[in-house]
Structure formats: C-alpha cells, structure tokens
Design an enzyme around this catalytic site. Structure first.
Site, PDB file in Angstrom:
ATOM      1  N   HIS A 183       0.788  -1.322  -0.043  1.00 22.09           N
ATOM      2  CA  HIS A 183      -0.109   0.072  -0.097  1.00 22.09           C
ATOM      3  C   HIS A 183       1.072   1.328   0.009  1.00 22.09           C
ATOM      4  O   HIS A 183       2.182   1.296   0.538  1.00 22.09           O
ATOM      5  CB  HIS A 183      -0.875  -0.054   1.213  1.00 22.09           C
ATOM      6  CG  HIS A 183      -0.333   0.223   2.524  1.00 22.09           C
ATOM      7  ND1 HIS A 183      -0.138   1.646   3.258  1.00 22.09           N
ATOM      8  CD2 HIS A 183       0.518  -0.623   3.315  1.00 22.09           C
ATOM      9  CE1 HIS A 183       0.454   1.210   4.400  1.00 22.09           C
ATOM     10  NE2 HIS A 183       0.708  -0.149   4.263  1.00 22.09           N
ATOM     11  N   HIS A 206       1.013   5.846  -1.644  1.00 21.89           N
ATOM     12  CA  HIS A 206       0.382   6.569  -2.287  1.00 21.89           C
ATOM     13  C   HIS A 206       1.248   6.863  -3.576  1.00 21.89           C
ATOM     14  O   HIS A 206       1.876   7.803  -4.032  1.00 21.89           O
ATOM     15  CB  HIS A 206       0.438   8.261  -1.600  1.00 21.89           C
ATOM     16  CG  HIS A 206      -0.519   8.311  -0.427  1.00 21.89           C
ATOM     17  ND1 HIS A 206      -1.506   8.005  -0.256  1.00 21.89           N
ATOM     18  CD2 HIS A 206      -0.075   8.809   0.849  1.00 21.89           C
ATOM     19  CE1 HIS A 206      -2.070   8.108   0.776  1.00 21.89           C
ATOM     20  NE2 HIS A 206      -1.065   8.535   1.706  1.00 21.89           N
TER      21      HIS A 206
END
Length: 357
Positions: A141, A143
């Site tokens: 995970h 951005h």
C-alpha cells in the site's frame, strides 16, 4: 511592548528583527534535519525488518530450494491509496489481520510522497513485487499512481484495489489535514501548521491550496504513469482512468460505504481478509484517523468549485466509480432487518462429461 519598541533606536530594532529572522531560520533548519534523521531511521528499521523476515524464511527452508508456492500464497495485492479517502482506516485492518491470516503488509514509501516513479524505479518495483517470494502473499500500500505490470514483460500481475471519495469532500479534508493534522499522530507538525484560514475563506480569496487544480488527483492515480494523466482536465486521462478501473482493479470502493467494500473483499479474498468486516466494526484502530478542525464548506463555496471543468471531470469519474461499486454490491450482498449479509455461491456444475466409470 509598543512603547518599548518606539523608544528603541532604529539600528537596535533592525538588529532585533535580523536576530529573530536568523533564529527562525536555524529552528526551521533543525526541524528539517530532524525530519531527515527520522526518515533515515524509518528506512533502517524497515531494512532490518525485511532482513529478519528473509532470515526466518531461510531457516525454515534449511538452505534448500523452496518448493513452488500454492496459488493463494503467491498472491499480491496493491492498494495504491488516494490521500484522504479513509485509506488509513482500511490499511489498519490489513495490519491487524496480517499475522492471523499469514500474509505480509508493506508500505510503499516514496520520496516526498511523489506518486510518479522514475522509469528505473518502476522496473525495480515490478521486479520486487513479482520475484520477492519471501514477501508473498503480500499486501502493498502507498500513495502511488497505477502501474501497468504487463508492459514490463512479467508473467504474473498483482491485483489492484482502491477507494475513492467525493472530490470536494476529499479536498476539504486534505486542506484541513495539512493545517491541523489528525488524531492519528496529533503531535506531528504539518506543512501548513499555523495557517488558520478556513477553506471557505481560501476559495473566496482565490488561494492556491483550494484551487480547482487541487481536485485533480483521483483520475491521475487511476490513469497511471502517462504524462497526459497529470494534465488537469484531460478527457483522455478520464477515459484511461475509467478503463483501468474496470479492467485492472478487482474492486474499487467509496469512502462513504467503506464497510460494504470491506465486506465484499472478505467474501472475495478470504485468504487476506477473513474477519475483516467484524474487525472494522469493532476494532479500536478502524476509525482512528479523523482530520482535526475540519469545517464543512458553505453552499457558495461548493457552487464556485463546481463551476470548474476540472471538478466536472473528476466528479464524472467519481460517479462512474460509485455506479460500478453499487453494481458489484447489488450482486454480492443483501440487506435483511437492517443488516447486510453476503450472498452464498449461486452457481454449480452439472452435465460433466465424459462420465467416470
């Protein structure tokens, strides 16, 4: 204080101002050094954790070649999380489940949170994800923008998932987050800390932090690493983002219906998410992160932002994602007595030939 300042000679006043300015620069420099030291420490700890995991796998294997892993144990999920879409709440569920369900969780920490990787980093990342057997099954995970693994000639592709949010609500949350932080790490200094201007005042005065261009984020995250993806207002980027959402993502939820998203994931991928729905409803960390001092914008502010072409395109993508999610949900869950439950398997096999004697 005012009387004292008025009686001070001009040279003394100037020296005082200069001294104050130098002191502030020194403080800012010290803060920057502390941030850099913290980042180095985090990287060192991460490398140590990886080394420990690899050592354990090596000891378990006894130095022998590892046998082929089971299909479920070769699975990799990438959650390229869009900022301020309740991504921390969902990620905390994965962290709480990883030991029990026996999978690895890895945070993709990019320099200055830049969602676009250099070409050489794309190659490294694809190689890591596809060949790092010690980290499988894995849940990555971070951005980062969508990355098409097929263009790198690898055999297996990871499964992508994501969550989107109403564009204006996401921007308002991010605006206040940069100024006041949240209750997840309340002591952490934020980039815009000290700026007390409300989102409404920012929009009415034409501030850059609340400009329509700041809405352009969810589309490029789904569009990917093409230059046109980051051209605010691009119709091509919108269509590419829609294509990727439908064809490259297993499931895309919405912040407003996060519990339903988690419930469907648990039904579809129990290898990772068994127990996720109950944990989200009852766990202490699931709703931990709330932006502080957030004030809802006025109707006038919303109307002004909705006049921009960028909002219209971003909102079209959000509505498209919402419609897709509601379609998936309608075929996956039912409501009874105010409670949602997952539908049982609705297909079976028959007329199987040739017959076994």
């Amino acid at each position: 204080m005012g009387l004292l300042r008025s009686t001070m000679p001009p040279k003394i006043q100037l020296l005082a101002v200069l001294a104050f300015g130098v002191a502030m620069l020194l403080i800012e420099n010290q803060i920057q050094r502390l941030d850099e030291s913290r980042a180095k420490l985090e990287r060192t700890i991460a490398r140590h954790e990886v080394a420990e995991v690899e050592q354990r796998h090596g000891e378990d294997g006894g130095g022998r070649d590892l046998s082929p892993v089971a299909e479920n144990d070769d699975m990799v999920i990438i959650y390229n999380r869009v900022p301020k879409t309740a991504s921390t709440s969902f990620t905390n569920v994965a962290y709480d489940l990883c030991s029990k369900n026996r999978f690895h969780v890895l945070h993709i920490n990019t320099t200055k949170n830049n969602p676009v990787m250099s070409l050489q980093d794309q190659v490294r990342f694809v190689r890591n994800v596809t060949t790092w057997r010690e980290m499988k099954p894995g849940f990555y995970h971070g951005h980062v923008a969508y990355l098409d693994f097929s263009k790198f000639g690898v055999k297996g592709k990871p499964m992508y998932i994501n969550v989107v949010r109403d564009p204006i609500e996401r921007l308002v949350s991010y605006y206040y987050f940069l100024r006041f932080g949240d209750d997840y790490r309340p002591g952490l200094r934020r980039r815009k800390q000290g700026d007390k201007k409300s989102f409404d005042d920012c929009v009415s005065s034409g501030g850059s932090d609340c400009a329509a261009e700041k809405l352009w984020l969810q589309i490029p995250f789904f569009c990917g690493h093409h230059s046109e993806c980051w051209n605010a207002g691009s119709r091509w980027a919108l269509e590419q983002a829609k294509y990727n959402l439908v064809n490259e993502y297993l499931l895309v939820g919405v912040t407003e219906e996060l519990e339903d998203f988690i419930m469907i994931l648990e039904a579809a991928l129990p290898r990772f998410f068994k127990g996720a729905a109950e944990l989200y409803r009852t766990g202490k960390r699931s709703h931990l992160r709330k932006t502080t001092e957030k004030k809802p914008p006025t109707k006038e502010t919303i109307a002004k932002l909705q006049q921009s072409n960028i909002w219209k395109i971003e909102n079209e993508f959000y509505e498209f994602a919402l419609e897709q999610f509601q379609f998936v949900r309608a075929h996956a869950v039912r409501e009874k007595d105010g409670e949602l439950y997952v539908l049982a398997q609705s297909f079976f096999y028959e007329k199987i030939y040739p017959k076994v004697n």
